[in-house]
Enzyme design. Structure first.
Site, mmCIF file in Angstrom:
data_model
loop_
_atom_site.group_PDB
_atom_site.id
_atom_site.type_symbol
_atom_site.label_atom_id
_atom_site.label_comp_id
_atom_site.label_asym_id
_atom_site.label_seq_id
_atom_site.Cartn_x
_atom_site.Cartn_y
_atom_site.Cartn_z
ATOM 1 N N ASP A 13 0.814 -1.125 -0.092
ATOM 2 C CA ASP A 13 -0.011 -0.180 0.044
ATOM 3 C C ASP A 13 1.160 1.258 -0.031
ATOM 4 O OD1 ASP A 13 -2.132 1.743 -0.255
ATOM 5 O OD2 ASP A 13 -3.078 1.178 1.733
HETATM 6 C C1 BGC Z 1 -4.819 3.404 0.057
HETATM 7 C C2 BGC Z 1 -5.168 2.475 -0.859
HETATM 8 C C3 BGC Z 1 -5.091 3.040 -2.316
HETATM 9 C C4 BGC Z 1 -3.636 3.648 -2.233
HETATM 10 C C5 BGC Z 1 -3.685 4.405 -3.748
HETATM 11 C C6 BGC Z 1 -3.858 4.223 0.082
HETATM 12 O O1 BGC Z 1 -3.764 5.356 0.893
HETATM 13 O O2 BGC Z 1 -4.846 2.689 1.396
HETATM 14 O O3 BGC Z 1 -6.219 1.868 -0.736
HETATM 15 O O4 BGC Z 1 -5.276 2.072 -3.316
HETATM 16 O O5 BGC Z 1 -3.509 4.563 -1.389
HETATM 17 O O6 BGC Z 1 -4.308 5.638 -3.668
#
Ligand code: BGC
Length: 751
Positions: free
Chosen positions: A281
């Site tokens: 993530d």
């Molecule tokens: C979130 C994810 C997301 C990623 C990209 C993160 O902060 O937890 O769910 O896909 O950002 O935007």
């Protein structure tokens, strides 16, 4: 601790399929044979652009990274022309001309926005999810995107957590059915098609179990709970062929999920046979160090050792992997394996055949936000609304007289869609109502209040979609009261603003915010009938509202077509059919409150009175306000007496339950018939009930439909104390009905 579950995991047989076309290993071998170590590591790097706000990192200089061979893909870049230029740079200027992955968070629609996932789940319809995902894939691929960071399948039992809005609720069975539907909708039958997206199931694992419902917080989890309640939807997405998977931000039992080898390598890859790509993530890798389980220099090696292939945002693979290799903390094999997986998904997407296949500007002009996509979004939205209360059949409203529309969410174009939807001009409730009634009724409108009295708290919950704060709160109120006084019926449009749920939007108090609750109380005092149209991204505590407001229609965040879809249901063109997939508590103090709980010691025989020395609270009942599976209709459904095909089930046999459901009201309608099971005596305690099947059936008024469920051994199985997946002989209870409380129970024996 690491490899904790290995031994038992190896006993568990499971097969997973990787979606899309097969891999040409000879091509990848030959490409990798000419790549340098640095270029291989470069493929593992996924930086962010800055067109879309989704975190705290700054957008990277892509051109430079491309020329240096330090980029496997990117995300958060908007617009097909921009994306095409970057793809062109990679093919023409990057080493070996390797095309790029282009990621995005297309969570509930791309330009045509559908209801938030928690709303979509309330329609209990894998078909709706598939249609939504299919349209999302068509629109996103038309605009240059080939990789989607969805579905989020985290089970959540705590509505304080804002990201409950992004998932399917609290139930593993329903969550698994819907996880599969998302993957099938995005990926279709052929990942190489230019209108399918590679899905990315997230967040692996347990992000939804954050302590106290506070985002990014620690998770502590026993293995029985993990396997029986939290893992099934991830597994269902993997079995459906999901091409990629994202790790999560949280610690699990003191170990960062991104560095947990027992989870990614042993369980996901070795046991579930997941052959796809694992990405971290957003900036998760350095957090392995922040959270105290690595030095910053070793975080990349730890993450790769655990089974991660790609680094979202942090750049630590590029910075430290080579050094870790020299120090013997990772092997060349591991780096090769990760690089191969990145190249493989690019091949499966068809990018080596045609790097520009998702960059067709003609498509972008024609296929975004089309009339037909919007019509589907409107239909699906109406199916997600949950009618929580309807005293004296106040709803549906007649299109006549004077209808007051009051509340800070009645006319805000940028707040109709909820989290993960770009701000845009969407149909407001006021627009929808005016269009629906035409000249037949007068729609009077007043904003009535701010979201919160406190401007700072309102700002905290506003994110990228602020609703301007009005200093003159008394002025707002008196205007609303004047409008209310003139009207025959009041429709209060209130609740959470769009960004009060989603990422980084936890709430400690989940009632309707103070300014609106006060306005609502004043509206009720007028003595006029009040309908509450409730916007929310989570279950709320509606204790006062459930006592004092005659009709409550929960619309979640309905998406682009919000106003028209709400008008369809409020004025009775459509009959509400949604049912809750997450419990609505009476009080925050009851949380976590979920229907599939275990039997406590000292169970309370009657929650209507306080019973000392029982598992309860002296100041609050154990009962939810609105239980899992609950939702009303404008018509009524009467259940007949269920029948079982036999009293006993042979080992490996099956048994059928059938029940007649009659529409006894005055309107055609759709009922969601639910089947629950309870294993009365087992190796480990089993829940008092667990959803095991459901049927969504349309029943014209006055007619009866027979619904039949087949109970097979897989519906009886669970992971025992040694993580063996088994079912036991003995007594089972089977329950059928309209929600998790309103059930008829029968028994059968398994031989
Ligand atoms: C979130 C994810 C997301 C990623 C990209 C993160 O902060 O937890 O769910 O896909 O950002 O935007």
């Amino acid at each position: 601790m690491k490899r904790e579950y290995t031994v038992v995991l190896l006993l568990l047989a499971s097969i997973s399929v990787f979606g899309g076309s097969s891999v040409d290993s000879a091509f990848i071998d030959s490409l990798m044979s000419v790549m340098t170590l640095e270029e291989k590591i470069g493929q593992l790097n996924l930086p962010v652009g800055d067109d879309i706000e989704s975190g705290t990192a700054k957008g990277a200089d892509f051109e430079k990274l491309i020329i240096n061979g330090q980029l496997g893909g990117f995300f958060n870049v908007s617009g097909v022309d921009k994306i095409k230029k970057l793809q062109q740079a990679a093919v023409e200027k990057g080493p070996h001309g390797i095309p790029l992955l282009v990621g995005a968070d297309v969570i509930h629609g791309y330009r045509t926005i559908f209801p938030i996932p928690l709303g979509l789940a309330s329609s209990w319809s894998p078909e709706n999810i598939k249609r939504m995902a299919r349209i999302s894939a068509i629109e996103a691929t038309a605009d240059g995107i080939n990789w989607n960071f969805s579905p989020m399948v985290d089970i959540c039992r705590d509505p304080r957590w804002g990201r409950i809005a992004e998932g399917s609720g609290e139930d593993p069975y329903l969550g698994s059915q819907l996880a599969k539907a998302y993957v099938e909708g995005y990926q279709g039958d052929d990942l190489k098609s230019d209108s399918t997206l590679m899905a990315c199931v997230k967040h692996f694992a347990l992000y939804g179990a954050a302590e106290g419902g506070r985002d990014y917080n620690t998770v502590d989890m026993g293995k029985e709970r993990l396997f029986n309640y939290y893992l099934p939807p991830y597994k269902a997405a993997v079995d459906a062929g999901c091409g990629s998977l994202m790790t999560s931000f949280n610690l699990i039992n003191g170990q960062h999920s991104t560095a947990a080898g027992w989870l990614t390598q042993d369980l996901l890859r070795d046991n579930w046979n997941f052959g796809g790509l694992v990405v971290t993530d957003y900036n998760s890798m350095p957090e392995i160090a922040t959270m105290g389980t690595s030095t910053i220099e070793d975080a990349a090696a730890k993450s790769m050792m655990a089974g991660t292939d790609m680094d979202m945002v942090s750049g630590l693979f590029v910075k430290y992997l080579k050094r870790s290799l020299t120090e013997g903390k990772v092997s060349m094999d591991m780096i090769d394996r990760a690089c191969r997986r990145v190249l493989e998904v690019k091949q499966k997407l068809g990018l080596f055949d045609d790097p520009y296949k998702y960059c067709n500007s003609n498509r972008a002009d024609k296929e975004l936000f089309t009339k037909s996509h919007r019509a589907v979004a409107r239909d699906i939205a109406a199916e997600t609304f949950v009618l929580l209360k309807n005293e004296n059949k106040l709803l549906p409203l007649n299109k006549k007289g004077k209808i007051a529309l009051i509340g800070p969410l009645a006319d805000v174009k940028n707040n109709m869609c909820g989290c993960w939807a770009m701000a845009g001009e969407h149909v407001t409730v006021l627009d929808g109502f005016r269009r629906a009634v035409g000249k037949r009724a007068d729609i009077l409108y007043a904003k009535g209040s701010n979201i919160y009295h406190n401007a700072t708290v309102q700002m905290n919950g506003s994110g990228i979609k602020p609703i301007p704060y009005v200093e003159d709160e008394d002025g707002l109120l008196s205007e609303a009261m004047m409008v209310a006084e003139k009207s025959d019926v009041i429709v209060a449009v209130m609740g959470e603003s769009s960004e009060m749920s989603g990422e980084s939007a936890s709430r400690a108090d989940i009632t309707i915010p103070d300014a609106q609750r006060e306005l609502l109380k004043r509206l009720v005092k007028t003595g006029k009938p009040v309908v509450l149209v409730l916007f929310t991204g989570r279950p709320l505590v509606l204790d006062w509202e459930s006592e004092n407001i005659p009709a409550i229609l929960n619309v979640w965040f309905p998406g682009s077509e919000a106003g028209d879809a709400i008008a369809d249901v409020v004025f009775g063109n459509k009959n509400p059919e949604g049912k809750l997939t997450a419990t609505f508590p009476r009080s925050v103090g009851q949380i976590p409150l979920y229907y599939n709980h275990l039997m406590p010691s000292h169970p309370d025989p009657d929650s209507k009175v306080f019973n000392r020395y029982c598992s309860n609270y002296i100041d609050c009942s154990n009962e939810p306000l609105y239980p899992f599976g609950y939702g009303m209709s404008y018509t009524e459904f009467k259940y007949g007496k269920p029948e079982l095909s036999a009293d006993a089930m042979e080992r490996n046999g099956s048994i059928r339950l059938s029940v007649d459901v009659t529409n006894t009201g005055n309107m055609d309608g759709t009922e969601i018939v639910q089947l629950y099971l309870r294993d009365v005596v087992a190796d480990i305690a089993r829940p008092v009930k667990e959803l095991k099947d459901f049927a969504k059936i349309y029943i014209p008024k006055g007619e009866t439909r027979k619904v039949e469920f087949v109970i097979t051994p897989d519906k009886l199985k669970y992971y025992d104390s040694e993580l063996k997946y088994r079912y036991d002989p003995g007594e089972f209870e089977v329950m059928v009905g309209s929600d998790s409380k309103n059930l008829q129970t029968m028994k059968f024996i398994v031989k």
